[in-house]
Structures are given as C-alpha cells and as structure tokens.
Write a protein that holds these residues in place. Structure first.
Motif, short mmCIF file in Angstrom:
data_model
loop_
_atom_site.label_atom_id
_atom_site.label_comp_id
_atom_site.label_asym_id
_atom_site.label_seq_id
_atom_site.Cartn_x
_atom_site.Cartn_y
_atom_site.Cartn_z
N UNK A 232 2.86 -0.87 2.99
CA UNK A 232 2.54 -1.12 1.59
C UNK A 232 1.91 0.09 0.93
N UNK A 233 1.78 0.04 -0.38
CA UNK A 233 1.21 1.15 -1.14
C UNK A 233 -0.23 1.39 -0.72
N UNK A 234 -0.57 2.60 -0.30
CA UNK A 234 -1.95 2.87 0.13
C UNK A 234 -2.91 2.89 -1.04
N UNK A 235 -4.14 2.50 -0.77
CA UNK A 235 -5.20 2.60 -1.76
C UNK A 235 -5.97 3.91 -1.61
N UNK A 236 -5.70 4.65 -0.53
CA UNK A 236 -6.33 5.94 -0.27
C UNK A 236 -5.40 7.05 -0.75
N UNK A 237 -5.91 7.93 -1.56
CA UNK A 237 -5.08 9.02 -2.09
C UNK A 237 -5.39 10.31 -1.31
N UNK A 239 -3.14 13.17 1.55
CA UNK A 239 -1.76 13.53 1.89
C UNK A 239 -1.12 12.68 2.98
N UNK A 240 -1.87 12.38 4.05
CA UNK A 240 -1.27 11.66 5.16
C UNK A 240 -0.67 10.33 4.71
N UNK A 241 -1.27 9.69 3.73
CA UNK A 241 -0.85 8.35 3.33
C UNK A 241 0.28 8.39 2.31
N UNK A 242 0.75 9.60 2.00
CA UNK A 242 1.96 9.75 1.19
C UNK A 242 3.16 10.13 2.07
N UNK A 243 2.93 10.27 3.34
CA UNK A 243 3.99 10.52 4.32
C UNK A 243 4.64 9.18 4.64
N UNK A 244 5.97 9.13 4.86
CA UNK A 244 6.64 7.83 5.08
C UNK A 244 6.08 7.09 6.29
N UNK A 245 5.53 5.93 6.04
CA UNK A 245 4.80 5.19 7.07
C UNK A 245 5.70 4.73 8.21
N UNK A 246 6.85 4.16 7.88
CA UNK A 246 7.71 3.64 8.94
C UNK A 246 8.35 4.76 9.74
#
Length: 405
Positions: A232-237, A239-246
């Motif tokens: 789901x869309x991260x609430x933390x901004x 860089x790591x959390x803009x990398x494709x999670x799956x």
C-alpha cells in the motif's frame, strides 16, 4: 501517545496481562549493547546451522546478534532511527548470510519486510519503534482468513501458513480480506507474539531451519490503525519506500539462492584440488570436464548476479533522482530475480552432478545446499510465470499476472 488496547475475547488472562497496557513491543535486549561484527555472526552461523535445521528454526540468540549487526533495522525508516538501506546494500548482506546458511539467510531477508509497515499510520509506526528501530516482523499472510469488522477494527480468527522467522519475531502479521478501501487487496493485521499460537509443523526437505510454521489466532480484536495493505501507499516519505515493494520482496528471496550457489562453487573449487576418488581416478581438478563445467557454472552465477544487482541499482538511482520507477524497470527487477533464483539452483545442481558418488551421502556438505536451493524456486514471487509477465511489459503490454507491481 497511549498505545491502542488490543484485546482478546473472552479474556480474563489478557485483561490482566500488563502487556495489554504497555508499549506494543518489548524493550530491545541488552545484548544489543555488546560489540559483534557480521563476520563473527557468520562464523557462528556456520557452526550452528545443523542446530537450526534439526530444531526447525534459527535460535533466538542468533536473531539477537543479527539485530546487533543491523539486519533488522535495514528497512526501518530513518525518521524512527533506522538505516533504510538502499536495496542493493541490504541484498548483499543477505547474500553473505545465505552463503553461510540458506535458512538463516531466508530469515534475515525479512529484515526488508518493514517496508510493508511503512504503510501504517505514522502514529502507529511511532509506537512500533518506540523502544528502538531493531524490530523483527514475520507474517503468515495466506490463506487469507475472514475477519468480522468491529467498532474499533477487526475480530481475527484463523490459521495461516509459512510464517518464516516467526519464532524470533517481535511482531506478527496475518492476512484478512480487503474491501473497497483497499481496492480488493488483502489487509494485514499486526499482533503481539503472546496473541498468537505458533504450530511447529515445518517438516520439509529444504530450508528446514526457517521456522516457517503455522500461526493460529483466536478471537483477537485488532484496531484498524494496526493494519496495513501489503504494497500500500507508504506514509513515510523516504527513498526506500518509493522503491517497488513487491519487487523488493522477490529480490530478498532470490538473493538467497545466489548465496547458496556461491557456497557450492566455493566448495567445488576448494575440493577440486584434493585427493583421488575411491576408484583411484585422478583428482577432480585434473579432469578437463570438471574444470570446464565449474568455469561455466562460475560464469553463469556471476552473469545472473550482475544482472540482478544492476537492475536493483538502476531502479534505486531513479528513485533517488526523484522519479518513479518505470514499468520496464520494475519488469527487470522481477525478471532478474526469477533469473537469479533459477540460475542459483541450477549452479548448485551442476556442482552436485560433478562431485561424484560421495555427494549422495546425507552428511556430505553439498546435500543441504542442494535441498535448500530447491525451495526459493517454488515461491510464487519467483515462478516461471514471471518470465511471461516481464516479457509482456517489456513489449508494452500489461503484465500477465496480478501483483506484478
């Protein structure tokens, strides 16, 4: 902020449990204040990997040492004291651990799983990391089990499989259905270990030490703010959390086979110069076929590894530049992961095939490597279907499978 009350029905014991009014996690163990290097931990893993396979899970004191060297803060947000490592950097750590023991590498790979938890509300994450950034998370997300909605959240019941690393987890997750607000994607609910029964039923050929046991939950109400959508869309901004999670979830599993294959080749190259076989035949290094096939296997592994890390580094460079990872880059992440896990398994098998009759004995060093390398290839994130999906995207078509991105 006062942590949410998470209750169990019916619950005289839980209501009297001081944990129900305390911070969600236990304090970070005092052992984390000691000095340990990754090389120290790897040496101990090599000595104790037989123990892990026999008992079915990695021992808690080794999980504590992996915490100490940073494995379980690698995907904790920096705003909460974590390292939020670039994916390729963390993947190299998992590769090294996997070369020492595949099961421990598999369990360590879930140090990446906190990227999922970045989709939790920020207030929930603040409570989660209140005692420090070194948090171990394990989940038995499937089969998704129905959960009744309550005023506060969800009443959870059911049994879930494949909760790798659950014996050493600080927090556990189980899967429940999504709804209109999740676009149909399953929701994961978080639980304390004392709210979950772990059924130790992991009896397998390979990856025997991962502790991928079943989780059973009975009538536990979990507040909505302690649930998230995987990917789901991260609430933390950050860089790591803009990398494709799956894609990252696939990479951390695939790299385990790169480590196992490295261990197999190191063994083959070391013993090749040893003595003659039981029949008096020349030593392996004196046989042209052995030298040729080991060289081919070395090239295969290094080529797969180069593609794997190149895709990871290029995608993360895009993130750091402030741009979204493209569909083609995501396809290469998924493709390179599937290629890596297959190549790693093939290299291990090639080494086994070249190693002669002695390799068939249960106590031969190659036996656990062969068995372990079979397992990651069976994971749904790394199945041959990924070749079709990646090929479709690279040709401008929609992916042929769900949950590709």
């Amino acid at each position: 902020m006062t942590p949410p009350e998470i209750r169990t029905d019916p619950t005289p014991e839980i209501e009297d449990d001081p944990m129900s009014q305390a911070t969600f996690l236990s304090p970070v163990p005092s052992e984390l204040t000691t000095t340990t290097t990754l090389d120290d931990v790897l040496a101990e893993i090599v000595e104790r990997r037989g123990e892990f396979r026999t008992q079915g899970y990695v021992s808690q004191d080794v999980i504590t040492k992996l915490k100490q060297v940073g494995i379980y803060r690698a995907s904790t947000p920096r705003r909460f004291g974590g390292d939020a490592l670039p994916p390729a950097e963390f993947l190299r750590l998992v590769e090294r651990i996997s070369a020492a023991d595949g099961s421990t590498g598999w369990v360590a790979s879930f140090g990446s799983a906190l990227v999922y938890l970045a989709a939790l509300p920020l207030e929930t994450q603040a409570e989660l990391y209140a005692d420090g950034p070194d948090v171990t998370f394990a989940g038995g997300l499937f089969p998704v089990q129905p959960a009744a909605e309550t005023t506060a959240g969800f009443l959870v019941n059911g049994r879930w499989k494949f909760a790798s690393g659950c014996m050493g987890a600080d927090v556990l997750g189980v899967g429940i259905p999504g709804d209109a607000s999740t676009e149909g994607k399953p929701r994961t609910v978080l639980l304390r270990p004392d709210q979950v029964e772990i059924v130790q039923d992991w009896n397998v050929v390979g990856m025997a030490g991962t502790g991928s046991f079943d989780l059973v939950v009975r009538d536990v109400e979990v507040p909505r703010e302690w649930t998230f959508i995987r990917g789901g869309t991260p609430t933390v901004d950050e860089p790591l959390y803009r990398y494709p999670t799956l894609a990252y979830a696939a990479q951390v599993l695939a790299v385990v086979n790169l480590g196992i294959a490295r261990a197999a080749l190191d063994y083959a190259e070391e013993v090749g110069g040893g003595g003659t076989g039981v029949t008096g035949a020349p030593k392996l290094a004196d046989r042209a076929y052995y030298r040729i096939e080991i060289a081919k296997a070395e090239a295969r592994l290094r080529a797969a590894r180069a593609f794997f890390f190149e895709a990871a580094e290029e995608a993360y460079a895009t993130v750091l530049a402030g741009d979204p990872v493209s569909d083609a880059q995501n396809a290469l992440l998924r493709l390179s992961s599937t290629h890596a896990v297959q190549a790693g398994s093939e290299v291990v098998r090639e080494v086994f095939d070249l190693s002669g009759t002695n390799a068939i004995y249960n106590d031969h060093p190659l036996q656990p490597l062969v068995r372990d390398a079979m397992v990651p290839t069976q994971h749904a994130f790394l199945s041959p279907a990924m070749y079709d999906a990646a090929g479709a995207v690279l040709m401008g078509l929609p992916p042929t499978i769900p949950a590709f991105r």
